[in-house]
Design an enzyme around this catalytic site. Structure first.
Site, PDB file in Angstrom:
ATOM      1  N   ASP A  13      94.112  71.010 107.677  1.00 49.70           N
ATOM      2  CA  ASP A  13      94.977  71.572 106.676  1.00 49.70           C
ATOM      3  C   ASP A  13      96.129  70.438 106.453  1.00 49.70           C
ATOM      4  OD1 ASP A  13      93.738  73.846 106.515  1.00 49.70           O
ATOM      5  OD2 ASP A  13      94.958  74.795 108.431  1.00 49.70           O
ATOM      6  N   GLU A  14      95.702  69.196 106.324  1.00 53.22           N
ATOM      7  CA  GLU A  14      96.663  68.247 106.396  1.00 53.22           C
ATOM      8  C   GLU A  14      97.022  68.055 104.882  1.00 53.22           C
ATOM      9  OE1 GLU A  14      93.676  67.923 107.838  1.00 53.22           O
ATOM     10  OE2 GLU A  14      93.999  67.093 109.735  1.00 53.22           O
ATOM     11  N   LYS A  16      93.926  67.486 102.470  1.00 49.33           N
ATOM     12  CA  LYS A  16      92.946  66.804 101.883  1.00 49.33           C
ATOM     13  C   LYS A  16      92.544  67.432 100.423  1.00 49.33           C
ATOM     14  CE  LYS A  16      90.476  68.659 105.536  1.00 49.33           C
ATOM     15  NZ  LYS A  16      91.738  69.382 106.353  1.00 49.33           N
ATOM     16  N   GLY A  40      89.326  75.503 104.015  1.00 52.01           N
ATOM     17  CA  GLY A  40      90.029  75.957 102.721  1.00 52.01           C
ATOM     18  C   GLY A  40      90.952  74.763 102.289  1.00 52.01           C
ATOM     19  N   HIS A  41      90.349  74.293 101.158  1.00 48.24           N
ATOM     20  CA  HIS A  41      91.258  72.927 100.561  1.00 48.24           C
ATOM     21  C   HIS A  41      91.886  73.628  99.138  1.00 48.24           C
ATOM     22  CE1 HIS A  41      88.420  70.295 102.957  1.00 48.24           C
ATOM     23  NE2 HIS A  41      88.993  70.872 103.605  1.00 48.24           N
ATOM     24  N   THR A 129      87.130  80.827 112.700  1.00 49.29           N
ATOM     25  CA  THR A 129      87.646  81.573 111.460  1.00 49.29           C
ATOM     26  C   THR A 129      86.872  82.771 111.411  1.00 49.29           C
ATOM     27  OG1 THR A 129      85.882  80.043 110.419  1.00 49.29           O
ATOM     28  CG2 THR A 129      88.280  79.377 110.236  1.00 49.29           C
ATOM     29  N   GLN A 224      88.263  70.263 108.109  1.00 51.73           N
ATOM     30  CA  GLN A 224      88.823  70.408 109.303  1.00 51.73           C
ATOM     31  C   GLN A 224      89.530  69.034 109.601  1.00 51.73           C
ATOM     32  OE1 GLN A 224      85.271  71.557 109.241  1.00 51.73           O
ATOM     33  NE2 GLN A 224      86.220  73.131 108.635  1.00 51.73           N
ATOM     34  N   VAL A 300      92.193  80.382 104.832  1.00 49.97           N
ATOM     35  CA  VAL A 300      91.053  81.100 104.778  1.00 49.97           C
ATOM     36  C   VAL A 300      91.238  82.453 105.409  1.00 49.97           C
ATOM     37  CG1 VAL A 300      88.710  81.135 105.762  1.00 49.97           C
ATOM     38  CG2 VAL A 300      89.500  79.045 104.942  1.00 49.97           C
ATOM     39  N   GLY A 302      94.376  83.414 106.479  1.00 42.89           N
ATOM     40  CA  GLY A 302      95.773  84.001 106.575  1.00 42.89           C
ATOM     41  C   GLY A 302      96.798  84.056 107.771  1.00 42.89           C
TER      42      GLY A 302
HETATM   43  P1  GDP Z   1      93.539  70.897 103.431  1.00 47.93           P
HETATM   44  O1  GDP Z   1      92.532  71.794 104.210  1.00 47.93           O
HETATM   45  O2  GDP Z   1      93.643  69.760 104.171  1.00 47.93           O
HETATM   46  O3  GDP Z   1      93.087  70.711 102.126  1.00 47.93           O
HETATM   47  O4  GDP Z   1      94.987  71.585 103.181  1.00 47.93           O
HETATM   48  P2  GDP Z   1      95.185  73.418 103.136  1.00 47.93           P
HETATM   49  O5  GDP Z   1      95.042  73.283 101.586  1.00 47.93           O
HETATM   50  O6  GDP Z   1      94.627  74.196 103.770  1.00 47.93           O
HETATM   51  O7  GDP Z   1      96.635  73.276 103.239  1.00 47.93           O
HETATM   52  C1  GDP Z   1      97.691  72.442 102.755  1.00 47.93           C
HETATM   53  C2  GDP Z   1      98.822  73.409 101.964  1.00 47.93           C
HETATM   54  O8  GDP Z   1      99.911  72.633 101.641  1.00 47.93           O
HETATM   55  C3  GDP Z   1      97.992  73.777 100.747  1.00 47.93           C
HETATM   56  O9  GDP Z   1      98.856  75.130 100.230  1.00 47.93           O
HETATM   57  C4  GDP Z   1      99.016  72.624  99.750  1.00 47.93           C
HETATM   58  O10 GDP Z   1      98.873  73.094  98.405  1.00 47.93           O
HETATM   59  C5  GDP Z   1      99.964  72.360 100.343  1.00 47.93           C
HETATM   60  N1  GDP Z   1     100.427  71.072 100.021  1.00 47.93           N
HETATM   61  C6  GDP Z   1      99.732  69.799 100.003  1.00 47.93           C
HETATM   62  N2  GDP Z   1     100.647  68.794 100.103  1.00 47.93           N
HETATM   63  C7  GDP Z   1     101.865  69.275 100.063  1.00 47.93           C
HETATM   64  C8  GDP Z   1     103.202  68.487 100.004  1.00 47.93           C
HETATM   65  O11 GDP Z   1     103.424  67.408  99.955  1.00 47.93           O
HETATM   66  N3  GDP Z   1     104.349  69.398 100.142  1.00 47.93           N
HETATM   67  C9  GDP Z   1     104.134  70.845  99.942  1.00 47.93           C
HETATM   68  N4  GDP Z   1     105.269  71.365 100.083  1.00 47.93           N
HETATM   69  N5  GDP Z   1     102.993  71.225 100.214  1.00 47.93           N
HETATM   70  C10 GDP Z   1     101.960  70.611 100.121  1.00 47.93           C
HETATM   71  P1  IMO Z   2      90.227  72.696 106.690  1.00 45.22           P
HETATM   72  O1  IMO Z   2      89.072  71.866 106.078  1.00 45.22           O
HETATM   73  C1  IMO Z   2      92.221  74.191 110.213  1.00 45.22           C
HETATM   74  C2  IMO Z   2      89.596  75.706 113.343  1.00 45.22           C
HETATM   75  C3  IMO Z   2      89.575  77.096 113.430  1.00 45.22           C
HETATM   76  C4  IMO Z   2      89.352  77.126 115.104  1.00 45.22           C
HETATM   77  C5  IMO Z   2      88.392  75.915 115.359  1.00 45.22           C
HETATM   78  C6  IMO Z   2      86.899  76.495 115.209  1.00 45.22           C
HETATM   79  O2  IMO Z   2      91.033  73.605 105.703  1.00 45.22           O
HETATM   80  O3  IMO Z   2      91.269  71.722 107.102  1.00 45.22           O
HETATM   81  P2  IMO Z   2      85.268  77.483 113.421  1.00 45.22           P
HETATM   82  O4  IMO Z   2      85.317  78.579 112.535  1.00 45.22           O
HETATM   83  O5  IMO Z   2      85.340  76.195 112.604  1.00 45.22           O
HETATM   84  O6  IMO Z   2      84.401  77.659 114.393  1.00 45.22           O
HETATM   85  O7  IMO Z   2      86.863  77.405 114.251  1.00 45.22           O
HETATM   86  O8  IMO Z   2      88.525  75.108 113.990  1.00 45.22           O
HETATM   87  N1  IMO Z   2      89.389  75.632 111.823  1.00 45.22           N
HETATM   88  C7  IMO Z   2      90.166  74.920 111.109  1.00 45.22           C
HETATM   89  N2  IMO Z   2      91.595  74.937 111.331  1.00 45.22           N
HETATM   90  N3  IMO Z   2      91.755  73.912 109.132  1.00 45.22           N
HETATM   91  C8  IMO Z   2      90.253  74.194 108.706  1.00 45.22           C
HETATM   92  O9  IMO Z   2      89.712  73.415 107.801  1.00 45.22           O
HETATM   93  C9  IMO Z   2      89.644  74.436 110.015  1.00 45.22           C
HETATM   94  N4  IMO Z   2      88.418  75.021 110.061  1.00 45.22           N
HETATM   95  C10 IMO Z   2      88.033  75.273 111.204  1.00 45.22           C
HETATM   96  O10 IMO Z   2      90.966  77.742 113.424  1.00 45.22           O
HETATM   97  O11 IMO Z   2      90.718  76.637 115.978  1.00 45.22           O
HETATM   98 MG    MG Z   3      92.779  74.218 104.815  1.00 45.26          MG
END
Ligand code: GDP
Ligand code: IMO
Ligand code: MG
Length: 434
Positions: A13-14, A16, A40-41, A129, A224, A300, A302
């Site tokens: 969730d960085e 990406k 969940g991107h 998840t 991940q 993904v 919540g």
């Molecule tokens: P991913 O799984 O690495 O693609 O990241 P996620 O989408 O799960 O979570 C990142 C969240 O941070 C999303 O809701 C993005 O819309 C949001 N986001 C990404 N970059 C920034 C940022 O620089 N600032 C803020 N406030 N939100 C961001």
């Molecule tokens: P994105 O791509 C954050 C975590 C789960 C759990 C562990 C194993 O959006 O960054 P799994 O269902 O994969 O067997 O769960 O990995 N996890 C994530 N955490 N972002 C994700 O994906 C993740 N996908 C799995 O919460 O700790």
């Molecule tokens: Mg994510």
């Protein structure tokens, strides 16, 4: 030609999705190499929000090809739901999406098997998840999995899937988990799904080899993050696939020699979802502030994400494993209100300062962060897109992260949208994404 991997340097969730979408214009193919719909991107374009799970984030750019590589586990029903949403948003899915014929097929009974470990009070839950990801990879490694090519073979699929689902159901029953799965109805539903997906399935390794011969550029989208990697992460609190850069090769069939660079994505702080040790976790009001300002709730499931401070030993470990020399620091704006910001510069375990990531979660659970306190900037950085316009203390903070990790922060994200991004001129990031 440049073929680049973008991946999560922390626990997922960085940001990406945002970065891949931002950079997709410079590439011809955007490729997922591992994971499944546990990912969940999020991509925000004006008022429109997309949360992509299986489909690579570059698909929103017309004319780009998005590839689901062999390293993924694909739930065909989840994929069809996602492609329908994309079609409704005007994406030309038939032209733009291709799925490897060697990707694994994820079944509803994989979710059932997952309950054996995750819903069993006698076992330590990973906090997955619950999408069936682990059991599907177990079947792959156990050489009884069903691949996309088998899925398209109507008769073969019907026979093998009945056997595999029966095994899953028997296993679950032994643990008192009742199924409620109607095998025949599912076989029919999956066969129907197979017909819809058939035109998109092909040998993507050859597609990519041809693309490289034609001088096309490839962008690999990790899911991940490094600390969730099956081999290198905080085992057993990890996912079941190779999220690190090496996975980009095994998960696509693109030889390692063809991958030119890796970019790590890291939040300006850190989060994790699910169980496992977390040395810099902020269990106080500041952790809540980050969660609320950063909207740190799983895209993904919540679930509230656990929040904490930037962890330099972890980031250095990630840079070592993945070979990145430049990183993107996301969500800097989330820290805007803080008076001071702690950064973990090192760990102390049993009284010893260490610079390497310990191999066991038992040791990592004992790690006490060696803190450095940085001054906050107490003003809004939201949407700032030039380095010089960032407040002094925010620049100092980013510069400190560079010093303590030895990795350039070539790009800084100050909001979820494409234009809320600082690209640092003269950086390695700028050079490799040109
Ligand atoms: P991913 O799984 O690495 O693609 O990241 P996620 O989408 O799960 O979570 C990142 C969240 O941070 C999303 O809701 C993005 O819309 C949001 N986001 C990404 N970059 C920034 C940022 O620089 N600032 C803020 N406030 N939100 C961001
Ligand atoms: P994105 O791509 C954050 C975590 C789960 C759990 C562990 C194993 O959006 O960054 P799994 O269902 O994969 O067997 O769960 O990995 N996890 C994530 N955490 N972002 C994700 O994906 C993740 N996908 C799995 O919460 O700790
Ligand atoms: Mg994510």
């Amino acid at each position: 030609m440049s073929n680049i991997v973008i991946l999560g340097a922390q626990w997922g969730d960085e940001g990406k999705g945002k970065l891949v979408d931002l950079l997709a214009d410079h590439f011809d193919y955007i490729i997922r190499y591992q994971g499944g719909h546990n990912a969940g991107h999020t991509i925000l374009i004006g008022e429109r929000k997309f949360v992509l799970r299986l489909v690579p984030s570059g698909i929103l750019h017309p004319g780009k090809t998005a590839i689901i590589g062999n390293g993924l586990v694909v739930d065909p029903l989840a994929l069809l739901e996602e492609t329908e949403q994309l079609r409704a948003a005007g994406v030309d899915v038939d032209q733009q999406l291709r799925i490897s014929n060697r990707a694994q097929v994820l079944l509803p009974s994989h979710r059932l098997v997952e309950k054996i470990s995750e819903a069993n009070p006698a076992k330590v839950a990973i906090g997955t998840t619950l999408r069936g990801i682990g059991p599907c990879y177990e079947d792959k490694a156990g050489r009884r999995g069903i691949r996309m090519a088998d899925f398209l073979d109507r008769e073969y699929f019907a026979d093998t899937v009945r056997g595999l689902m029966a095994d899953h159901i028997t296993k679950a029953r032994a643990f008192g988990i009742e199924d409620g799965i109607d095998v025949e109805a599912l076989v029919a539903r999956y066969q129907e799904a197979a017909e819809k997906l058939r035109p998109l399935v092909c040998d993507t390794a050859y597609v990519l080899a041809g693309a490289m011969r034609d001088g096309k550029n490839l962008l690999f989208e990790g899911a991940q993050g490094t600390m969730l990697d099956l081999d290198h992460g905080t085992y057993p609190f990890v996912t079941s696939s190779s999220a690190c850069a090496g996975g980009a090769s095994t998960g696509t069939g693109v030889p390692p020699t063809k991958i030119n660079a890796v970019i790590g994505i890291s939040k300006a702080y850190i989060t994790r979802v699910g169980g496992g040790p977390f040395p810099t976790e902020a269990l106080d009001a500041r952790g809540d502030l980050i969660r609320n300002r950063g909207r740190e709730f799983g895209s993904v499931t919540g679930r509230p994400r656990r929040c904490g401070w930037f962890d330099a030993p972890l980031l250095k470990y990630s840079a070592t494993l993945n070979g990145f020399e430049t990183m993107v620091v996301t969500k800097l704006d989330v820290l805007d209100e803080l008076d001071e910001i702690p950064v973990c510069a090192g760990y102390r375990i049993d009284g010893k300062t260490i610079s390497e990531m310990p191999a066991t979660v038992r040791e990592l659970a004992k790690a006490e962060p060696v803190w450095e306190m940085l001054p906050g900037w107490k003003s809004s950085t939201e949407g700032i897109s030039e380095w010089d316009k960032l407040p002094n203390a925010a620049r100092q903070y980013v510069t400190f992260l560079e010093e303590v990790t030895g990795v350039e922060a070539g790009c800084i994200s100050t909001g979820p949208e494409r234009n809320q991004t600082v690209r640092r001129s003269g950086s390695l990031f700028e050079k490799i994404t040109r």
